[in-house]
Design an enzyme around this catalytic site. Structure first.
Site, PDB file in Angstrom:
ATOM      1  N   VAL A  14      -4.446  21.846   8.184  1.00 45.27           N
ATOM      2  CA  VAL A  14      -4.104  20.512   8.484  1.00 45.27           C
ATOM      3  C   VAL A  14      -2.691  20.283   8.159  1.00 45.27           C
ATOM      4  O   VAL A  14      -2.230  20.802   6.967  1.00 45.27           O
ATOM      5  CB  VAL A  14      -5.135  19.422   7.518  1.00 45.27           C
ATOM      6  CG1 VAL A  14      -4.388  17.927   7.810  1.00 45.27           C
ATOM      7  CG2 VAL A  14      -6.274  19.605   8.033  1.00 45.27           C
ATOM      8  N   GLY A  18       2.898  26.240   3.850  1.00 47.51           N
ATOM      9  CA  GLY A  18       2.936  25.092   3.052  1.00 47.51           C
ATOM     10  C   GLY A  18       4.536  25.250   2.269  1.00 47.51           C
ATOM     11  O   GLY A  18       5.402  25.906   2.149  1.00 47.51           O
ATOM     12  N   ASN A  56       6.356  42.997  15.249  1.00 42.15           N
ATOM     13  CA  ASN A  56       5.963  44.224  15.739  1.00 42.15           C
ATOM     14  C   ASN A  56       7.181  44.620  16.691  1.00 42.15           C
ATOM     15  O   ASN A  56       8.363  44.574  16.181  1.00 42.15           O
ATOM     16  CB  ASN A  56       4.910  44.128  16.650  1.00 42.15           C
ATOM     17  CG  ASN A  56       3.537  43.965  15.739  1.00 42.15           C
ATOM     18  OD1 ASN A  56       3.487  44.562  14.576  1.00 42.15           O
ATOM     19  ND2 ASN A  56       2.373  43.352  16.357  1.00 42.15           N
TER      20      ASN A  56
END
Length: 599
Positions: free
Chosen positions: A289, A543, A492
């Site tokens: 979320v 976050g 990569n």
């Protein structure tokens, strides 16, 4: 005689005074020419003459194994250049690793992945210190196109070598297995296989169609980190040599050395909650979320607002008595099971590797109700003061035996039912303005349906389909399902030129670009400069915890301050694309709509 003597004395006096004034006049003239101290004067002359010196060139690349933010090995690349006949260390970059191992992977799978990653990093270090060090020597770090071209050719050759080796191994295995294959034993198994297929067909209703199988994962060449690491390190070196920020250097590369008059900062998608999808009886179709601050706030104000909401969410989760009671009427929508039968979700006091709180829910409406309560408690309103985005990660939900998505333990939905479920969800909670991976990339028909149904209300973003950038571009088109935009990750063998080319195509096809942070993140903040220079609409960094992620938010704030000071900052806009039902992914030219209830 007296008059002549006086004239002579006057001449002598005038000559004396003129002689005394010459040094003063010379000093005044020199001061007018060079109004600096002698030390500064020498510096000015050195800078002037340095314009005619040879341009800096790459003299050495150094690769080494380091650890990323979750303690896994990854690659660091250092660039040394010859500047005014002296070897100087210019910069370094640390690559991020993208883990494709799901949360509920078996221990042996995780162990095999760790071994493969360790081998890949060791190979990448070897490539950088040997082949790439020799290949890129004497190139100018500002010549990004030439560097990336050579890196691309080197990688292609390595891929061909790998194919040749695999082909030889397969031929040898076929030669060894030929006697064992000759007896025709599979005859009794074939009828039973047909019966099983028939039984499986009986279980499916007539209206349901078999789902398309999952596309095979793109193989990652061992050592491919060296390509992306070298390309990004050269880009940082080019910016350093040019005495400009990396985001300005990237913007110049994208716009053919024409500096843009204004730069738009990407809006952050800040992950607030990481839902435990692997826990029993937990909601599975919500993985993350995320909060998106409104465009009318500065980035600094938006981050502060998200922090306030995060503190209130933490307080609510730590105090179950303060949690809002679930509404019984909402549990009858079919989208969420009856929350009254289960207790409130237990708050897990740990920070996810994504840098956010970790918790679990068994009801999506209960989850959103908690979000609404947290915002309301601090005087904010979802849909006006802050928006939500949900990462569904649908590719982790598919039960291939049943051919359906498992959105909750024991609750399954077909791809068409998923589209209807998302439609009800967005209608009821219009403050959700982005869904990331609501479906698998293989369900292209359902992607088209959901875009036509919800494209004018929220962003439908493909992330899993964009993990391998080499597969995205096919003949100047983006090889993804119909969607509003894609999440690009620098991992990569991705090169800086690849991102520049892809974002140019996305801009032309009116897709939005989101630069995403991989799971195995490092403390290198180059991703933020890439997002700003490429003009990404959003940036997905995780976050507001863990140093490797907070470092990037701090870099974003620093860029905002710098652009605002220089007057180059342009306001961000949130605009949706209303998809026509008969449109194709490359022809999305419908009207754009603003998000709901914006101030």
């Amino acid at each position: 005689m007296e008059a002549g003597g006086r004239r002579e004395r006057r001449r002598e006096a005038a000559g004396y005074y003129r002689a005394q004034r010459v040094p003063e006049r010379m000093e005044e003239a020199l001061n007018a020419l060079f109004p600096l101290r002698p030390g500064d004067l020498y510096g000015e002359l050195a800078n002037y003459l340095s314009k005619y010196s040879k341009a800096p060139i790459i003299c050495k690349l150094v690769g080494r194994k380091v650890l990323d933010g979750v303690g896994q090995p990854t690659l660091e690349v250092e660039i040394y250049c010859t500047v005014k006949n002296y070897e100087q260390r210019i910069c370094s970059t640390v690559m991020s690793c993208h883990s494709r191992i799901p949360e509920n992977a078996l221990p042996e799978t995780i162990e095999a992945d760790e071994k493969e990653r360790n081998d890949s990093v060791n190979t990448a270090v070897e490539w950088v210190n040997e082949s790439l060090n020799t290949m890129l020597r004497d190139l100018e770090p500002t010549d990004q196109c030439q560097v990336d071209k050579m890196l691309g050719e080197y990688f292609t050759n390595k891929v061909e070598e790998k194919k040749e080796i695999q082909k030889q191994v397969e031929e040898e295995e076929e030669a060894e297995d030929t006697p064992a294959i000759t007896p025709p034993t599979p005859s009794p198994a074939s009828p039973s296989g047909k019966k099983k297929a028939a039984k499986a067909g009986k279980k499916l209703s007539v209206a349901e169609r078999p789902i398309p199988p999952a596309e095979p994962a793109e193989p990652v060449l061992c050592g491919s980190l060296a390509i992306g690491g070298a390309s990004l390190a050269v880009a940082k070196a080019g910016a350093t040599i040019s005495h400009i920020p990396l985001y300005s250097h990237i913007a110049l590369l994208k716009h053919d050395q024409e500096p843009p008059e204004e730069i738009t900062l990407p809006l952050p998608m800040v992950t607030l909650l990481n839902c435990e999808k692997i826990s029993p009886s937990k909601l599975k179709f919500v993985k993350e979320v995320m909060l998106i601050p409104p465009v009318q706030l500065s980035l600094k104000q938006g981050i502060e607002r998200v922090l306030h909401i995060q503190k209130e969410i933490t307080r609510l989760l730590e105090s179950p008595g303060k949690m809002p009671d679930p509404q019984p009427a909402e549990s009858k929508k079919g989208r969420a099971q009856n929350p009254g039968k289960k207790g409130l979700p237990q708050f897990l006091k740990r920070i996810s590797h994504l840098g956010c709180l970790t918790t679990g829910y068994d009801d999506v409406e209960q989850l959103l109700l908690v979000m609404q309560t947290a915002c309301s408690n601090i005087g904010l309103q979802l849909g006006t003061d802050v928006y939500l985005a949900i990462n569904c990660a649908a590719h982790e939900l598919m039960d291939y035996d049943k051919g359906k998505y498992e959105i909750l333990t024991g609750t399954f939905k077909s791809p068409d039912e998923m589209v209807a479920m998302y439609g009800e969800l967005i209608d009821k909670f219009p403050f959700i303005i982005a869904l990331i991976d609501p479906l698998r990339k293989e369900d292209r028909e359902q992607w088209s349906n959901i875009c036509c149904a919800l494209g004018s209300k929220c962003y439908l973003i493909a992330e899993d389909a964009a993990t391998c950038i080499s597969k995205l571009k096919i003949d100047q088109n983006i090889n993804t399902p119909m969607c509003s935009g894609v999440v690009l990750k620098y991992i990569n063998q991705t090169k800086v030129s690849d991102l520049i080319e892809l974002t140019g195509i996305l801009d032309g096809q009116r897709h939005i670009t989101i630069l995403g942070s991989p799971d195995g993140e490092s403390s290198d903040d180059s991703l933020v400069d890439l997002a700003v220079g490429l003009g990404a609409r959003f940036i997905k960094l995780g976050g507001l915890s863990r140093g490797e992620r907070v470092t990037k938010y701090n870099r974003l704030l620093a860029i905002e301050e710098e652009l605002a000071k220089n007057g180059n900052l342009r306001e961000t806009k949130l605009e949706f694309v209303a998809f026509a039902e008969d449109s194709q992914p490359e022809n999305q030219l419908s009207d754009e709509l603003p998000p709901p209830e914006q101030n």
